[in-house]
Design an enzyme around this catalytic site. Sequence first.
Site, short mmCIF file in Angstrom:
data_model
loop_
_atom_site.label_atom_id
_atom_site.label_comp_id
_atom_site.label_asym_id
_atom_site.label_seq_id
_atom_site.Cartn_x
_atom_site.Cartn_y
_atom_site.Cartn_z
N HIS A 61 0.88 -1.17 0.00
CA HIS A 61 0.00 0.00 0.00
C HIS A 61 0.92 1.22 0.00
O HIS A 61 1.61 1.46 0.98
CB HIS A 61 -0.86 0.04 1.26
CG HIS A 61 -1.71 -1.19 1.46
ND1 HIS A 61 -3.04 -1.23 1.10
CD2 HIS A 61 -1.44 -2.39 2.01
CE1 HIS A 61 -3.54 -2.42 1.41
NE2 HIS A 61 -2.59 -3.15 1.96
N PHE A 62 0.91 1.98 -1.09
CA PHE A 62 1.83 3.13 -1.18
C PHE A 62 1.11 4.48 -1.03
O PHE A 62 1.71 5.52 -1.17
CB PHE A 62 2.65 3.08 -2.46
CG PHE A 62 3.78 2.07 -2.42
CD1 PHE A 62 4.23 1.54 -1.22
CD2 PHE A 62 4.42 1.68 -3.59
CE1 PHE A 62 5.28 0.62 -1.17
CE2 PHE A 62 5.48 0.77 -3.55
CZ PHE A 62 5.92 0.24 -2.35
N ARG A 63 -0.22 4.46 -0.78
CA ARG A 63 -0.96 5.63 -0.26
C ARG A 63 -1.15 6.78 -1.23
O ARG A 63 -1.72 7.79 -0.83
CB ARG A 63 -0.30 6.18 1.01
CG ARG A 63 0.01 5.16 2.09
CD ARG A 63 -1.23 4.45 2.55
NE ARG A 63 -0.99 3.65 3.75
CZ ARG A 63 -1.78 2.65 4.09
NH1 ARG A 63 -2.82 2.30 3.36
NH2 ARG A 63 -1.54 1.96 5.19
N ASN A 93 -6.79 0.75 -2.10
CA ASN A 93 -7.47 1.50 -1.04
C ASN A 93 -6.80 2.85 -0.80
O ASN A 93 -6.48 3.22 0.32
CB ASN A 93 -7.56 0.69 0.26
CG ASN A 93 -6.22 0.25 0.80
OD1 ASN A 93 -5.24 0.13 0.05
ND2 ASN A 93 -6.12 0.01 2.09
N HIS A 178 -9.31 -9.98 0.75
CA HIS A 178 -9.09 -9.75 2.18
C HIS A 178 -10.27 -10.40 2.90
O HIS A 178 -11.38 -9.87 2.89
CB HIS A 178 -9.03 -8.24 2.47
CG HIS A 178 -8.78 -7.91 3.90
ND1 HIS A 178 -7.69 -7.19 4.33
CD2 HIS A 178 -9.49 -8.19 5.02
CE1 HIS A 178 -7.73 -7.05 5.64
NE2 HIS A 178 -8.83 -7.65 6.09
N HIS A 233 -3.07 -12.85 2.99
CA HIS A 233 -2.62 -12.84 4.39
C HIS A 233 -3.45 -13.72 5.33
O HIS A 233 -4.15 -13.22 6.21
CB HIS A 233 -2.53 -11.42 4.93
CG HIS A 233 -3.63 -10.47 4.56
ND1 HIS A 233 -4.96 -10.79 4.57
CD2 HIS A 233 -3.57 -9.17 4.17
CE1 HIS A 233 -5.67 -9.74 4.21
NE2 HIS A 233 -4.84 -8.75 3.96
N ASP A 304 2.52 -6.90 2.52
CA ASP A 304 1.39 -6.07 2.98
C ASP A 304 1.92 -4.78 3.62
O ASP A 304 1.42 -4.34 4.66
CB ASP A 304 0.48 -6.83 3.94
CG ASP A 304 -0.87 -6.14 4.14
OD1 ASP A 304 -1.14 -5.13 3.46
OD2 ASP A 304 -1.65 -6.61 4.99
N HIS A 308 1.66 3.78 8.25
CA HIS A 308 0.95 4.87 8.92
C HIS A 308 1.99 5.61 9.74
O HIS A 308 2.99 5.01 10.16
CB HIS A 308 -0.14 4.32 9.86
CG HIS A 308 -1.19 3.52 9.17
ND1 HIS A 308 -2.19 4.07 8.40
CD2 HIS A 308 -1.39 2.17 9.11
CE1 HIS A 308 -2.96 3.13 7.91
NE2 HIS A 308 -2.50 1.94 8.32
N GLY A 323 -2.02 -1.61 10.35
CA GLY A 323 -1.04 -1.77 9.27
C GLY A 323 0.35 -1.42 9.74
O GLY A 323 0.54 -0.59 10.63
O1 DOR Z 1 -3.60 -3.78 8.49
C1 DOR Z 1 -3.95 -3.47 7.36
N1 DOR Z 1 -3.62 -2.30 6.81
N2 DOR Z 1 -4.70 -4.34 6.66
C2 DOR Z 1 -5.27 -3.99 5.51
O2 DOR Z 1 -5.98 -4.78 4.94
C3 DOR Z 1 -5.10 -2.63 4.95
C4 DOR Z 1 -3.85 -2.05 5.43
C5 DOR Z 1 -3.76 -0.57 5.15
O3 DOR Z 1 -3.98 -0.19 4.01
O4 DOR Z 1 -3.43 0.18 6.06
#
Ligand code: DOR
Length: 441
Positions: A61-63, A93, A178, A233, A304, A308, A323
Amino acid sequence: MEYDFIFKNGIAVLPGYTGAADIAVRGGKIAAIGDVGGKAAETIDCAGLHILPGVIDTQVHFREPGNEHKEDLRTGTTAAAAGGVTAVFEMPNTNPLTITPEAMADKMKRAQGRSFVDYAFYMGGTADNAARLAEWENLPGVCGIKIFMGASTGALLSASDEDVGAILRHGRRVVAVHAEDEMMMNENKKTILGDSHDVRMHPEWRSAESCLSATARVLKIARAARRRVHILHITTAQETELLAQNRDIASVEALPNHLTLSAPECYERLGTLAQQNPPIRGKEHQDALWRAVREGVVDIIGSDHAPHTQEEKRKEYPATPSGTPGVQTLVPVMLNHVNEGRLTLERFVDLVCYGPQRIHQIANKGRIARGYDADFTVIDMKASKTITNAQQKSKCGWTPLDGMKVTGWPVMTVVRGHMVMRDGDIAAAPAGMPVRFRENL
Ligand code: DOR
Protein backbone atom coordinates in the site's frame (compact mmCIF):
# COMPACT_ATOMS: atom_id res chain seq x y z
CA MET A 1 29.39 -11.55 -27.93
CA GLU A 2 29.20 -8.18 -26.17
CA TYR A 3 27.21 -7.96 -22.95
CA ASP A 4 26.32 -4.97 -20.79
CA PHE A 5 27.53 -6.81 -17.72
CA ILE A 6 28.29 -10.24 -16.35
CA PHE A 7 27.73 -11.41 -12.79
CA LYS A 8 30.81 -13.55 -12.10
CA ASN A 9 31.55 -16.09 -9.36
CA GLY A 10 28.13 -15.94 -7.70
CA ILE A 11 25.84 -18.78 -6.64
CA ALA A 12 22.72 -18.53 -8.80
CA VAL A 13 19.32 -19.86 -7.79
CA LEU A 14 18.00 -21.20 -11.10
CA PRO A 15 14.89 -23.34 -11.59
CA GLY A 16 15.96 -26.74 -10.29
CA TYR A 17 19.61 -25.86 -9.68
CA THR A 18 21.42 -23.78 -7.09
CA GLY A 19 25.11 -23.42 -7.76
CA ALA A 20 27.94 -21.67 -9.52
CA ALA A 21 26.73 -19.96 -12.70
CA ASP A 22 27.74 -16.71 -14.33
CA ILE A 23 24.91 -14.58 -15.71
CA ALA A 24 25.25 -12.19 -18.66
CA VAL A 25 22.87 -9.31 -19.33
CA ARG A 26 22.26 -7.38 -22.51
CA GLY A 27 19.60 -4.74 -23.22
CA GLY A 28 17.85 -5.34 -19.89
CA LYS A 29 17.37 -9.06 -20.55
CA ILE A 30 19.14 -12.19 -19.37
CA ALA A 31 21.34 -13.09 -22.36
CA ALA A 32 23.32 -16.14 -21.15
CA ILE A 33 23.65 -18.35 -18.06
CA GLY A 34 26.48 -20.63 -16.98
CA ASP A 35 29.61 -20.67 -19.07
CA VAL A 36 28.77 -17.35 -20.73
CA GLY A 37 31.98 -16.53 -22.63
CA GLY A 38 32.20 -13.24 -24.53
CA LYS A 39 33.11 -9.78 -23.34
CA ALA A 40 31.19 -7.38 -21.16
CA ALA A 41 31.34 -3.64 -20.57
CA GLU A 42 31.35 -4.43 -16.86
CA THR A 43 32.04 -7.46 -14.68
CA ILE A 44 30.43 -7.60 -11.25
CA ASP A 45 32.16 -9.92 -8.83
CA CYS A 46 29.59 -11.86 -6.81
CA ALA A 47 32.00 -14.12 -4.92
CA GLY A 48 30.31 -15.24 -1.70
CA LEU A 49 26.92 -13.91 -2.85
CA HIS A 50 23.71 -15.59 -4.03
CA ILE A 51 21.89 -14.30 -7.12
CA LEU A 52 18.12 -14.73 -6.89
CA PRO A 53 15.47 -13.80 -9.44
CA GLY A 54 14.14 -10.33 -8.57
CA VAL A 55 11.80 -10.51 -5.58
CA ILE A 56 8.21 -9.52 -6.47
CA ASP A 57 6.18 -8.12 -3.57
CA THR A 58 2.57 -8.71 -4.58
CA GLN A 59 0.98 -6.72 -1.76
CA VAL A 60 1.97 -3.15 -0.90
CA HIS A 61 0.00 0.00 0.00
CA PHE A 62 1.83 3.13 -1.18
CA ARG A 63 -0.96 5.63 -0.26
CA GLU A 64 -0.79 7.78 -3.40
CA PRO A 65 -3.09 9.52 -4.15
CA GLY A 66 -4.72 10.83 -1.00
CA ASN A 67 -2.47 9.92 1.89
CA GLU A 68 0.96 11.03 0.77
CA HIS A 69 1.82 12.07 4.31
CA LYS A 70 2.18 8.32 5.05
CA GLU A 71 3.92 7.26 1.81
CA ASP A 72 4.06 8.01 -1.90
CA LEU A 73 5.10 6.07 -4.96
CA ARG A 74 8.60 7.52 -4.86
CA THR A 75 9.30 6.77 -1.19
CA GLY A 76 7.52 3.42 -1.23
CA THR A 77 9.51 2.19 -4.21
CA THR A 78 12.73 3.56 -2.67
CA ALA A 79 12.02 1.33 0.33
CA ALA A 80 11.33 -1.58 -2.02
CA ALA A 81 14.62 -1.11 -3.88
CA ALA A 82 16.53 -0.73 -0.61
CA GLY A 83 15.02 -4.02 0.55
CA GLY A 84 15.93 -6.05 -2.54
CA VAL A 85 12.44 -5.94 -4.11
CA THR A 86 12.39 -5.46 -7.89
CA ALA A 87 8.62 -5.21 -8.56
CA VAL A 88 5.56 -4.31 -6.50
CA PHE A 89 1.80 -4.80 -6.86
CA GLU A 90 0.04 -1.90 -5.20
CA MET A 91 -3.40 -1.93 -3.55
CA PRO A 92 -6.50 0.12 -4.48
CA ASN A 93 -7.47 1.50 -1.04
CA THR A 94 -6.08 4.92 -1.85
CA ASN A 95 -8.16 8.11 -1.96
CA PRO A 96 -9.84 8.21 -4.42
CA LEU A 97 -10.15 4.43 -4.55
CA THR A 98 -8.68 2.73 -7.62
CA ILE A 99 -12.07 1.54 -8.90
CA THR A 100 -12.31 3.28 -12.28
CA PRO A 101 -10.14 3.37 -15.42
CA GLU A 102 -9.52 7.07 -14.69
CA ALA A 103 -8.13 6.32 -11.23
CA MET A 104 -5.98 3.53 -12.71
CA ALA A 105 -4.65 5.82 -15.46
CA ASP A 106 -3.87 8.43 -12.82
CA LYS A 107 -1.80 5.95 -10.79
CA MET A 108 0.03 4.79 -13.90
CA LYS A 109 0.88 8.38 -14.75
CA ARG A 110 2.07 9.12 -11.23
CA ALA A 111 4.34 6.05 -11.24
CA GLN A 112 6.05 6.96 -14.49
CA GLY A 113 9.45 8.48 -13.78
CA ARG A 114 8.93 8.24 -9.99
CA SER A 115 9.16 4.51 -9.31
CA PHE A 116 12.48 2.85 -8.59
CA VAL A 117 11.13 -0.64 -9.27
CA ASP A 118 8.63 -2.13 -11.72
CA TYR A 119 4.99 -1.89 -10.71
CA ALA A 120 1.41 -2.96 -11.28
CA PHE A 121 -1.81 -1.91 -9.57
CA TYR A 122 -4.88 -3.75 -8.31
CA MET A 123 -8.29 -2.51 -9.40
CA GLY A 124 -10.73 -2.47 -6.47
CA GLY A 125 -13.82 -4.64 -7.06
CA THR A 126 -17.20 -3.36 -5.85
CA ALA A 127 -20.85 -4.26 -6.49
CA ASP A 128 -21.09 -1.05 -8.50
CA ASN A 129 -18.18 -1.62 -10.89
CA ALA A 130 -18.52 -5.44 -11.09
CA ALA A 131 -20.13 -5.48 -14.53
CA ARG A 132 -17.25 -3.48 -16.01
CA LEU A 133 -14.40 -5.50 -14.50
CA ALA A 134 -14.06 -7.97 -17.37
CA GLU A 135 -13.15 -5.02 -19.55
CA TRP A 136 -11.16 -2.98 -17.04
CA GLU A 137 -9.04 -5.80 -15.65
CA ASN A 138 -7.04 -5.88 -18.88
CA LEU A 139 -5.98 -2.26 -18.82
CA PRO A 140 -2.19 -1.81 -18.86
CA GLY A 141 -0.56 -2.20 -15.47
CA VAL A 142 -3.48 -4.01 -13.80
CA CYS A 143 -2.33 -7.06 -11.82
CA GLY A 144 -5.82 -8.18 -10.71
CA ILE A 145 -8.93 -7.30 -8.72
CA LYS A 146 -8.95 -6.72 -4.96
CA ILE A 147 -11.91 -7.31 -2.66
CA PHE A 148 -12.18 -6.33 1.00
CA MET A 149 -14.81 -8.55 2.70
CA GLY A 150 -14.05 -6.81 6.01
CA ALA A 151 -13.48 -3.09 6.41
CA SER A 152 -9.86 -2.10 7.01
CA THR A 153 -7.96 1.05 6.01
CA GLY A 154 -9.92 3.04 3.40
CA ALA A 155 -13.46 2.87 2.06
CA LEU A 156 -13.37 -0.33 0.00
CA LEU A 157 -15.85 -2.96 1.20
CA SER A 158 -17.82 -5.82 -0.35
CA ALA A 159 -19.20 -7.51 2.73
CA SER A 160 -22.16 -9.53 1.41
CA ASP A 161 -22.20 -12.77 -0.57
CA GLU A 162 -24.20 -10.98 -3.26
CA ASP A 163 -21.53 -8.30 -3.73
CA VAL A 164 -18.66 -10.77 -3.73
CA GLY A 165 -20.57 -13.02 -6.15
CA ALA A 166 -21.23 -10.10 -8.52
CA ILE A 167 -17.50 -9.37 -8.69
CA LEU A 168 -16.46 -13.01 -9.14
CA ARG A 169 -18.88 -13.49 -12.01
CA HIS A 170 -17.13 -10.87 -14.14
CA GLY A 171 -13.67 -11.28 -15.61
CA ARG A 172 -10.88 -13.84 -15.47
CA ARG A 173 -7.90 -12.26 -13.76
CA VAL A 174 -6.69 -12.85 -10.20
CA VAL A 175 -9.20 -11.84 -7.53
CA ALA A 176 -7.27 -11.16 -4.33
CA VAL A 177 -9.45 -11.34 -1.23
CA HIS A 178 -9.09 -9.75 2.18
CA ALA A 179 -11.10 -12.38 4.02
CA GLU A 180 -12.45 -11.13 7.33
CA ASP A 181 -16.21 -11.38 7.93
CA GLU A 182 -17.57 -7.85 8.38
CA MET A 183 -20.88 -8.91 9.95
CA MET A 184 -19.18 -11.18 12.47
CA MET A 185 -16.63 -8.49 13.36
CA ASN A 186 -19.39 -5.91 13.84
CA GLU A 187 -21.07 -8.26 16.30
CA ASN A 188 -17.75 -8.94 18.07
CA LYS A 189 -17.13 -5.22 18.34
CA LYS A 190 -20.26 -4.88 20.42
CA THR A 191 -20.04 -8.06 22.45
CA ILE A 192 -16.28 -8.63 22.82
CA LEU A 193 -14.40 -5.36 22.31
CA GLY A 194 -17.00 -3.10 23.89
CA ASP A 195 -15.34 -0.02 25.39
CA SER A 196 -11.92 -1.63 25.69
CA HIS A 197 -8.83 0.32 24.67
CA ASP A 198 -6.57 -2.70 24.99
CA VAL A 199 -4.83 -3.59 21.72
CA ARG A 200 -4.47 -7.18 22.98
CA MET A 201 -8.19 -7.45 22.12
CA HIS A 202 -7.44 -6.91 18.43
CA PRO A 203 -7.28 -10.63 17.58
CA GLU A 204 -10.46 -11.22 19.63
CA TRP A 205 -12.50 -8.54 17.87
CA ARG A 206 -11.11 -9.48 14.46
CA SER A 207 -11.38 -13.13 15.43
CA ALA A 208 -10.02 -16.34 13.94
CA GLU A 209 -13.65 -17.36 13.36
CA SER A 210 -14.28 -14.25 11.27
CA CYS A 211 -11.34 -15.11 9.01
CA LEU A 212 -12.48 -18.70 8.66
CA SER A 213 -16.05 -17.62 7.96
CA ALA A 214 -15.06 -15.14 5.21
CA THR A 215 -12.64 -17.61 3.63
CA ALA A 216 -15.27 -20.39 3.65
CA ARG A 217 -17.85 -18.04 2.16
CA VAL A 218 -15.63 -16.82 -0.66
CA LEU A 219 -14.55 -20.38 -1.52
CA LYS A 220 -18.20 -21.38 -1.90
CA ILE A 221 -18.95 -18.34 -4.06
CA ALA A 222 -15.80 -18.96 -6.14
CA ARG A 223 -16.87 -22.54 -6.80
CA ALA A 224 -20.32 -21.47 -7.90
CA ALA A 225 -18.81 -18.78 -10.14
CA ARG A 226 -16.07 -21.18 -11.41
CA ARG A 227 -13.47 -18.54 -10.64
CA ARG A 228 -10.13 -18.89 -8.87
CA VAL A 229 -9.52 -16.69 -5.83
CA HIS A 230 -6.30 -15.64 -4.13
CA ILE A 231 -6.73 -15.52 -0.35
CA LEU A 232 -4.50 -12.81 1.08
CA HIS A 233 -2.62 -12.84 4.39
CA ILE A 234 -4.05 -15.92 6.07
CA THR A 235 -3.59 -15.96 9.84
CA THR A 236 -5.33 -19.02 11.28
CA ALA A 237 -4.74 -22.75 11.60
CA GLN A 238 -8.35 -23.36 10.51
CA GLU A 239 -7.86 -21.51 7.22
CA THR A 240 -4.77 -23.57 6.40
CA GLU A 241 -6.84 -26.76 6.79
CA LEU A 242 -9.71 -25.45 4.68
CA LEU A 243 -7.43 -24.08 1.97
CA ALA A 244 -5.51 -27.36 1.78
CA GLN A 245 -8.82 -28.94 0.74
CA ASN A 246 -9.45 -26.32 -1.93
CA ARG A 247 -6.21 -26.16 -3.87
CA ASP A 248 -8.02 -26.29 -7.21
CA ILE A 249 -9.88 -23.04 -6.62
CA ALA A 250 -7.71 -20.99 -4.27
CA SER A 251 -4.15 -19.77 -3.95
CA VAL A 252 -2.77 -18.46 -0.68
CA GLU A 253 -0.62 -15.62 0.64
CA ALA A 254 1.11 -15.37 4.02
CA LEU A 255 2.99 -12.41 5.52
CA PRO A 256 6.41 -12.18 7.19
CA ASN A 257 4.86 -10.42 10.22
CA HIS A 258 2.51 -13.35 10.93
CA LEU A 259 5.42 -15.78 10.55
CA THR A 260 7.71 -13.71 12.79
CA LEU A 261 5.70 -11.95 15.52
CA SER A 262 3.14 -13.56 17.81
CA ALA A 263 0.53 -12.61 20.39
CA PRO A 264 0.45 -11.71 23.20
CA GLU A 265 4.17 -10.84 23.20
CA CYS A 266 4.01 -8.48 20.19
CA TYR A 267 1.17 -6.41 21.67
CA GLU A 268 2.86 -6.17 25.07
CA ARG A 269 6.14 -5.03 23.51
CA LEU A 270 4.92 -2.96 20.56
CA GLY A 271 1.39 -1.90 21.49
CA THR A 272 -0.53 -0.59 18.50
CA LEU A 273 2.60 -0.72 16.30
CA ALA A 274 1.74 -4.43 16.01
CA GLN A 275 -1.88 -3.71 15.05
CA GLN A 276 -2.73 -4.92 11.57
CA ASN A 277 -5.61 -6.62 9.75
CA PRO A 278 -5.98 -9.54 9.89
CA PRO A 279 -4.27 -9.48 13.29
CA ILE A 280 -1.11 -11.12 14.50
CA ARG A 281 -2.30 -14.14 16.51
CA GLY A 282 -0.98 -16.67 19.02
CA LYS A 283 1.82 -19.18 18.57
CA GLU A 284 -0.49 -22.08 17.69
CA HIS A 285 -1.68 -20.20 14.61
CA GLN A 286 1.87 -19.18 13.70
CA ASP A 287 3.01 -22.81 13.92
CA ALA A 288 0.18 -23.76 11.54
CA LEU A 289 1.25 -21.04 9.09
CA TRP A 290 4.80 -22.40 9.07
CA ARG A 291 3.42 -25.86 8.49
CA ALA A 292 1.43 -24.46 5.56
CA VAL A 293 4.63 -22.90 4.20
CA ARG A 294 6.47 -26.22 4.57
CA GLU A 295 3.66 -28.28 3.04
CA GLY A 296 3.17 -25.99 0.04
CA VAL A 297 -0.27 -24.67 1.02
CA VAL A 298 1.13 -21.13 0.84
CA ASP A 299 1.85 -19.95 -2.71
CA ILE A 300 3.12 -16.43 -2.11
CA ILE A 301 4.70 -14.34 0.60
CA GLY A 302 3.96 -10.61 0.30
CA SER A 303 4.78 -7.85 2.75
CA ASP A 304 1.39 -6.07 2.98
CA HIS A 305 3.50 -2.92 3.45
CA ALA A 306 0.88 -0.63 5.06
CA PRO A 307 2.57 2.50 6.43
CA HIS A 308 0.95 4.87 8.92
CA THR A 309 2.76 7.65 10.75
CA GLN A 310 4.01 7.05 14.29
CA GLU A 311 1.73 9.85 15.43
CA GLU A 312 -1.30 8.05 13.97
CA LYS A 313 -0.17 4.79 15.56
CA ARG A 314 0.14 6.51 18.95
CA LYS A 315 -3.57 7.36 19.18
CA GLU A 316 -5.67 5.41 21.65
CA TYR A 317 -6.75 1.95 20.45
CA PRO A 318 -9.05 1.26 18.58
CA ALA A 319 -8.85 4.75 16.99
CA THR A 320 -5.41 3.74 15.72
CA PRO A 321 -5.05 2.69 12.06
CA SER A 322 -4.14 -0.92 11.28
CA GLY A 323 -1.04 -1.77 9.27
CA THR A 324 2.73 -1.82 9.45
CA PRO A 325 5.45 -1.07 6.88
CA GLY A 326 7.28 -4.12 5.52
CA VAL A 327 8.46 -3.87 1.90
CA GLN A 328 12.03 -3.09 2.96
CA THR A 329 12.24 -5.84 5.58
CA LEU A 330 10.56 -8.73 3.72
CA VAL A 331 13.79 -10.07 2.22
CA PRO A 332 16.10 -9.81 5.26
CA VAL A 333 13.55 -11.15 7.73
CA MET A 334 12.72 -14.13 5.50
CA LEU A 335 16.43 -14.79 4.80
CA ASN A 336 16.92 -14.88 8.56
CA HIS A 337 14.22 -17.58 8.70
CA VAL A 338 16.16 -19.42 5.96
CA ASN A 339 19.34 -19.18 8.02
CA GLU A 340 17.46 -20.46 11.07
CA GLY A 341 16.28 -23.50 9.09
CA ARG A 342 12.55 -22.75 8.80
CA LEU A 343 12.55 -22.87 5.00
CA THR A 344 15.10 -23.35 2.25
CA LEU A 345 16.43 -20.58 0.05
CA GLU A 346 14.78 -22.32 -2.91
CA ARG A 347 11.40 -22.33 -1.16
CA PHE A 348 11.86 -18.62 -0.43
CA VAL A 349 12.42 -18.01 -4.17
CA ASP A 350 9.35 -20.14 -4.88
CA LEU A 351 7.26 -17.91 -2.58
CA VAL A 352 8.46 -14.50 -3.81
CA CYS A 353 9.33 -15.18 -7.48
CA TYR A 354 7.85 -18.39 -8.96
CA GLY A 355 4.62 -18.08 -6.94
CA PRO A 356 3.90 -14.51 -8.09
CA GLN A 357 4.71 -15.45 -11.68
CA ARG A 358 2.49 -18.55 -11.57
CA ILE A 359 -0.51 -16.99 -9.84
CA HIS A 360 -0.48 -13.68 -11.69
CA GLN A 361 0.76 -15.01 -15.05
CA ILE A 362 3.54 -12.44 -15.25
CA ALA A 363 4.91 -12.39 -18.79
CA ASN A 364 8.68 -12.33 -18.37
CA LYS A 365 9.70 -11.95 -14.74
CA GLY A 366 10.08 -14.21 -11.75
CA ARG A 367 12.86 -16.56 -12.80
CA ILE A 368 16.43 -16.51 -13.97
CA ALA A 369 15.99 -17.75 -17.51
CA ARG A 370 17.35 -16.63 -20.85
CA GLY A 371 15.18 -13.90 -22.43
CA TYR A 372 13.56 -12.96 -19.13
CA ASP A 373 13.92 -9.45 -17.67
CA ALA A 374 17.28 -9.00 -15.96
CA ASP A 375 15.75 -8.55 -12.49
CA PHE A 376 17.94 -9.81 -9.64
CA THR A 377 18.03 -9.71 -5.89
CA VAL A 378 21.64 -10.33 -4.93
CA ILE A 379 22.04 -11.36 -1.30
CA ASP A 380 24.75 -12.00 1.26
CA MET A 381 23.52 -14.93 3.34
CA LYS A 382 26.27 -14.35 5.93
CA ALA A 383 25.80 -10.62 6.57
CA SER A 384 24.42 -9.93 10.07
CA LYS A 385 22.85 -6.57 10.87
CA THR A 386 20.22 -5.13 13.14
CA ILE A 387 17.03 -3.79 11.55
CA THR A 388 16.48 -0.20 12.72
CA ASN A 389 13.94 2.56 12.26
CA ALA A 390 16.75 4.82 11.00
CA GLN A 391 17.42 2.51 8.01
CA GLN A 392 13.84 2.72 6.77
CA LYS A 393 13.28 4.60 3.52
CA SER A 394 9.50 4.54 3.94
CA LYS A 395 8.08 7.98 4.70
CA CYS A 396 6.61 6.60 7.92
CA GLY A 397 10.13 6.05 9.27
CA TRP A 398 9.56 3.06 11.52
CA THR A 399 9.31 -0.72 11.45
CA PRO A 400 7.80 -3.18 13.94
CA LEU A 401 11.07 -5.12 13.60
CA ASP A 402 13.25 -2.29 14.96
CA GLY A 403 16.06 -3.85 17.02
CA MET A 404 15.84 -7.34 15.48
CA LYS A 405 19.20 -8.78 14.49
CA VAL A 406 18.96 -10.73 11.25
CA THR A 407 21.41 -12.70 9.14
CA GLY A 408 20.96 -12.59 5.36
CA TRP A 409 20.73 -9.20 3.58
CA PRO A 410 20.11 -7.91 0.06
CA VAL A 411 23.21 -6.19 -1.32
CA MET A 412 22.11 -5.41 -4.90
CA THR A 413 18.72 -4.75 -6.49
CA VAL A 414 18.80 -4.98 -10.28
CA VAL A 415 15.73 -4.03 -12.35
CA ARG A 416 15.87 -4.82 -16.11
CA GLY A 417 19.65 -4.53 -15.99
CA HIS A 418 19.71 -1.28 -13.98
CA MET A 419 21.62 -1.43 -10.70
CA VAL A 420 19.04 0.31 -8.53
CA MET A 421 20.52 -0.47 -5.11
CA ARG A 422 24.06 -1.40 -4.19
CA ASP A 423 25.23 -1.96 -0.62
CA GLY A 424 22.19 -0.19 0.77
CA ASP A 425 22.48 2.94 -1.39
CA ILE A 426 20.05 3.85 -4.14
CA ALA A 427 22.24 3.88 -7.25
CA ALA A 428 20.00 4.86 -10.18
CA ALA A 429 17.25 7.26 -11.21
CA PRO A 430 13.65 6.01 -10.96
CA ALA A 431 13.12 4.02 -14.17
CA GLY A 432 10.43 1.52 -13.11
CA MET A 433 8.05 0.27 -15.79
CA PRO A 434 4.63 -1.43 -15.66
CA VAL A 435 4.79 -5.21 -15.17
CA ARG A 436 3.35 -7.11 -18.14
CA PHE A 437 1.01 -10.10 -17.86
CA ARG A 438 0.36 -13.00 -20.19
CA GLU A 439 -3.34 -12.11 -20.43
CA ASN A 440 -2.76 -8.62 -21.75
CA LEU A 441 0.40 -8.78 -23.81
O1 DOR B 1 -3.60 -3.78 8.49
C1 DOR B 1 -3.95 -3.47 7.36
N1 DOR B 1 -3.62 -2.30 6.81
N2 DOR B 1 -4.70 -4.34 6.66
C2 DOR B 1 -5.27 -3.99 5.51
O2 DOR B 1 -5.98 -4.78 4.94
C3 DOR B 1 -5.10 -2.63 4.95
C4 DOR B 1 -3.85 -2.05 5.43
C5 DOR B 1 -3.76 -0.57 5.15
O3 DOR B 1 -3.98 -0.19 4.01
O4 DOR B 1 -3.43 0.18 6.06
